[in-house]
Design an enzyme around this catalytic site. Structure first.
Site, PDB file in Angstrom:
ATOM      1  N   ARG A  98      10.581   1.480   5.096  1.00 63.78           N
ATOM      2  CA  ARG A  98       9.240   0.963   4.801  1.00 63.78           C
ATOM      3  C   ARG A  98       9.299   0.554   3.328  1.00 63.78           C
ATOM      4  O   ARG A  98       9.416   1.417   2.439  1.00 63.78           O
ATOM      5  CB  ARG A  98       8.175   2.041   5.035  1.00 63.78           C
ATOM      6  CG  ARG A  98       6.830   1.650   4.469  1.00 63.78           C
ATOM      7  CD  ARG A  98       5.695   2.452   5.042  1.00 63.78           C
ATOM      8  NE  ARG A  98       5.446   2.092   6.423  1.00 63.78           N
ATOM      9  CZ  ARG A  98       4.342   2.428   7.101  1.00 63.78           C
ATOM     10  NH1 ARG A  98       3.400   3.133   6.522  1.00 63.78           N
ATOM     11  NH2 ARG A  98       4.185   2.052   8.359  1.00 63.78           N
ATOM     12  N   HIS A 125       5.331  -6.220  10.206  1.00 66.65           N
ATOM     13  CA  HIS A 125       5.351  -4.860  10.766  1.00 66.65           C
ATOM     14  C   HIS A 125       5.747  -4.976  12.246  1.00 66.65           C
ATOM     15  O   HIS A 125       4.942  -4.777  13.145  1.00 66.65           O
ATOM     16  CB  HIS A 125       3.961  -4.229  10.611  1.00 66.65           C
ATOM     17  CG  HIS A 125       3.940  -2.735  10.755  1.00 66.65           C
ATOM     18  ND1 HIS A 125       5.063  -1.986  11.029  1.00 66.65           N
ATOM     19  CD2 HIS A 125       2.912  -1.834  10.662  1.00 66.65           C
ATOM     20  CE1 HIS A 125       4.726  -0.705  11.088  1.00 66.65           C
ATOM     21  NE2 HIS A 125       3.430  -0.585  10.879  1.00 66.65           N
ATOM     22  N   GLN A 128       5.151  -2.151  14.929  1.00 66.51           N
ATOM     23  CA  GLN A 128       3.740  -2.062  15.306  1.00 66.51           C
ATOM     24  C   GLN A 128       3.419  -3.106  16.382  1.00 66.51           C
ATOM     25  O   GLN A 128       2.766  -2.806  17.387  1.00 66.51           O
ATOM     26  CB  GLN A 128       2.865  -2.295  14.064  1.00 66.51           C
ATOM     27  CG  GLN A 128       1.375  -2.220  14.338  1.00 66.51           C
ATOM     28  CD  GLN A 128       0.911  -0.807  14.659  1.00 66.51           C
ATOM     29  OE1 GLN A 128       1.200   0.116  13.912  1.00 66.51           O
ATOM     30  NE2 GLN A 128       0.213  -0.636  15.762  1.00 66.51           N
ATOM     31  N   ASP A 219      -7.395  -4.521  10.950  1.00 61.00           N
ATOM     32  CA  ASP A 219      -6.527  -3.707  10.078  1.00 61.00           C
ATOM     33  C   ASP A 219      -7.331  -3.449   8.806  1.00 61.00           C
ATOM     34  O   ASP A 219      -8.365  -4.105   8.572  1.00 61.00           O
ATOM     35  CB  ASP A 219      -5.239  -4.520   9.787  1.00 61.00           C
ATOM     36  CG  ASP A 219      -4.237  -3.791   8.898  1.00 61.00           C
ATOM     37  OD1 ASP A 219      -4.379  -2.570   8.685  1.00 61.00           O
ATOM     38  OD2 ASP A 219      -3.295  -4.460   8.402  1.00 61.00           O
ATOM     39  N   CYS A 259      -4.183  -0.828  14.066  1.00 59.37           N
ATOM     40  CA  CYS A 259      -2.871  -0.210  13.851  1.00 59.37           C
ATOM     41  C   CYS A 259      -2.997   1.194  13.269  1.00 59.37           C
ATOM     42  O   CYS A 259      -2.089   2.004  13.420  1.00 59.37           O
ATOM     43  CB  CYS A 259      -2.035  -1.091  12.929  1.00 59.37           C
ATOM     44  SG  CYS A 259      -2.870  -1.480  11.376  1.00 59.37           S
ATOM     45  N   ARG A 287       3.561   3.781  19.781  1.00 61.96           N
ATOM     46  CA  ARG A 287       4.547   3.651  18.699  1.00 61.96           C
ATOM     47  C   ARG A 287       5.780   4.479  19.041  1.00 61.96           C
ATOM     48  O   ARG A 287       6.912   4.068  18.797  1.00 61.96           O
ATOM     49  CB  ARG A 287       3.959   4.117  17.351  1.00 61.96           C
ATOM     50  CG  ARG A 287       2.893   3.207  16.756  1.00 61.96           C
ATOM     51  CD  ARG A 287       3.418   1.836  16.378  1.00 61.96           C
ATOM     52  NE  ARG A 287       4.543   1.871  15.474  1.00 61.96           N
ATOM     53  CZ  ARG A 287       4.454   2.029  14.150  1.00 61.96           C
ATOM     54  NH1 ARG A 287       3.288   2.121  13.574  1.00 61.96           N
ATOM     55  NH2 ARG A 287       5.539   2.044  13.390  1.00 61.96           N
TER      56      ARG A 287
HETATM   57  N1   CP Z   1       0.351   1.894  11.812  1.00 61.10           N
HETATM   58  C1   CP Z   1       1.206   2.485  10.975  1.00 61.10           C
HETATM   59  O1   CP Z   1       2.275   1.971  10.660  1.00 61.10           O
HETATM   60  O2   CP Z   1       0.796   3.703  10.512  1.00 61.10           O
HETATM   61  P1   CP Z   1       1.474   4.545   9.360  1.00 61.10           P
HETATM   62  O3   CP Z   1       1.196   3.837   8.067  1.00 61.10           O
HETATM   63  O4   CP Z   1       0.787   5.875   9.431  1.00 61.10           O
HETATM   64  O5   CP Z   1       2.935   4.640   9.609  1.00 61.10           O
HETATM   65  N1  NVA Z   2      -1.776  -3.597   6.423  1.00 67.60           N
HETATM   66  C1  NVA Z   2      -1.634  -2.173   6.300  1.00 67.60           C
HETATM   67  C2  NVA Z   2      -0.948  -1.607   7.488  1.00 67.60           C
HETATM   68  C3  NVA Z   2      -0.769  -0.118   7.511  1.00 67.60           C
HETATM   69  C4  NVA Z   2      -0.027   0.362   8.703  1.00 67.60           C
HETATM   70  C5  NVA Z   2      -0.867  -1.866   5.023  1.00 67.60           C
HETATM   71  O1  NVA Z   2       0.091  -2.597   4.713  1.00 67.60           O
HETATM   72  O2  NVA Z   2      -1.229  -0.941   4.317  1.00 67.60           O
END
Ligand code: CP
Ligand code: NVA
Length: 300
Positions: A98, A125, A128, A219, A259, A287
């Site tokens: 990430r 993502h 997701q 989101d 999400c 997920r």
């Molecule tokens: N939706 C998602 O990726 O959640 P997290 O940020 O908790 O991993």
């Molecule tokens: N758009 C959000 C998604 C979190 C899963 C972020 O990047 O924080």
């Protein structure tokens, strides 16, 4: 597929991945197809769902997930990502990251001899999006309907645009001017949609866009790393909140997706996310199943 950096990397395998994910969901024992395999999981940002589903997923398939926060790694002190990738490739069978910047993911992949998985960047993502389509399939039975994404044309929206374009599902993004998905994503999505027949639209008019939609998706308004823009964003995104009035304009049997994490009172209301049309907990559960499909396909 060597790496999963963009959902486009698996464009010809999406249906197969969804089938594997469904099989995993229906199973109570999985054998140990990933016995002896280790997945390094690098986190430059926080996570609940991605972290836990990858770690539990590895475990259930007989392997090990190694949680690595960048502050605890030498990357946090300036060791180049390329050196980290080369080192890790000698120890582990796959790397999930990430990353703050999509380019960090690309650098990692370019220097890794083991598969690299995108666990969210500022651009995409993909994991997701796969779980989301598993959820759409469960509730709607096919991808013939129309999905509305309301809010920020960011990572989650971008991967949804690409996956809908690949699968032939119509998608409209309703967002404030200036917050549209990046041109590179729009162009790629349009090329894919031309092949699949999906209709892709961008508008600022959410009231018209929501009419006739089967899936309503949102989101957070303030993604990780955008906290300095909080005050402006709360004002700019207000008309795009998914509340009962907006849900009332969609199809009667429309589902609500998010999400997560969600902020009730911002991008959606408690009455919607905790209401009868919301499928967010199934979506979060998926997920785990779709991640296992990815891990099984990439690492076995
Ligand atoms: N939706 C998602 O990726 O959640 P997290 O940020 O908790 O991993
Ligand atoms: N758009 C959000 C998604 C979190 C899963 C972020 O990047 O924080």
């Amino acid at each position: 597929m060597k790496h999963l950096l963009s959902i486009c990397d698996v464009q010809h395998q999406i249906l197969e991945l969804l089938e594997i994910a469904h099989k995993f969901k229906m199973s109570t024992s999985f054998g140990k197809p990933l016995q002896g395999k280790t997945l390094a999981m690098i986190f430059e940002k926080p996570s609940t769902r991605t972290r836990i589903s990858f770690e539990v997923g590895m475990n259930q398939l007989g392997g090990t997930g190694l949680y690595l926060a960048t502050d605890d790694l030498q990357i946090g002190r300036g060791e180049p990502i390329s050196d980290t990738a080369k080192t890790m490739s000698r120890y582990v069978d796959g790397i999930m990251i990430r990353a703050r910047k999509h380019n960090n993911l690309i650098q990692l992949a370019n220097n890794s001899s083991v598969p690299v998985i995108n666990g969210l960047t500022d651009l995409e993502h993909p994991c997701q999006a796969l779980a989301d389509m598993q959820t759409v399939l469960e509730y709607k039975g096919d991808f013939k309907g129309k999905l509305l994404f309301a809010g920020d044309g960011n990572n989650v929206c971008n991967s949804l645009l690409l996956i809908c374009s690949i699968l032939g599902m119509d998608m409209t993004v309703a967002c404030p001017p200036g917050y549209e998905p990046p041109l590179q994503i729009m162009e790629k999505a349009q090329l894919l949609a031309d092949k699949s027949g999906a209709v892709i639209e961008i508008t600022s008019d959410i009231l018209s866009a929501v009419k006739g939609c089967d899936v309503i998706y949102t989101d957070v308004w303030v993604s990780m790393g955008k906290e300095a823009e909080l005050k402006d964003r709360l004002k700019i995104f207000q008309p795009y909140q998914i509340n009962e009035q907006i849900m009332g304009l969609a199809k009667k049997d429309a589902i609500f997706m998010h999400c997560l994490p969600a902020i009730r009172g911002q991008e959606t209301t408690a009455s919607v996310i905790d209401g009868p049309q919301s499928v967010v907990w199934d979506q979060a559960e998926n997920r785990l199943h779709s991640q296992k499909a990815i891990l099984y396909t990439l690492l076995k």
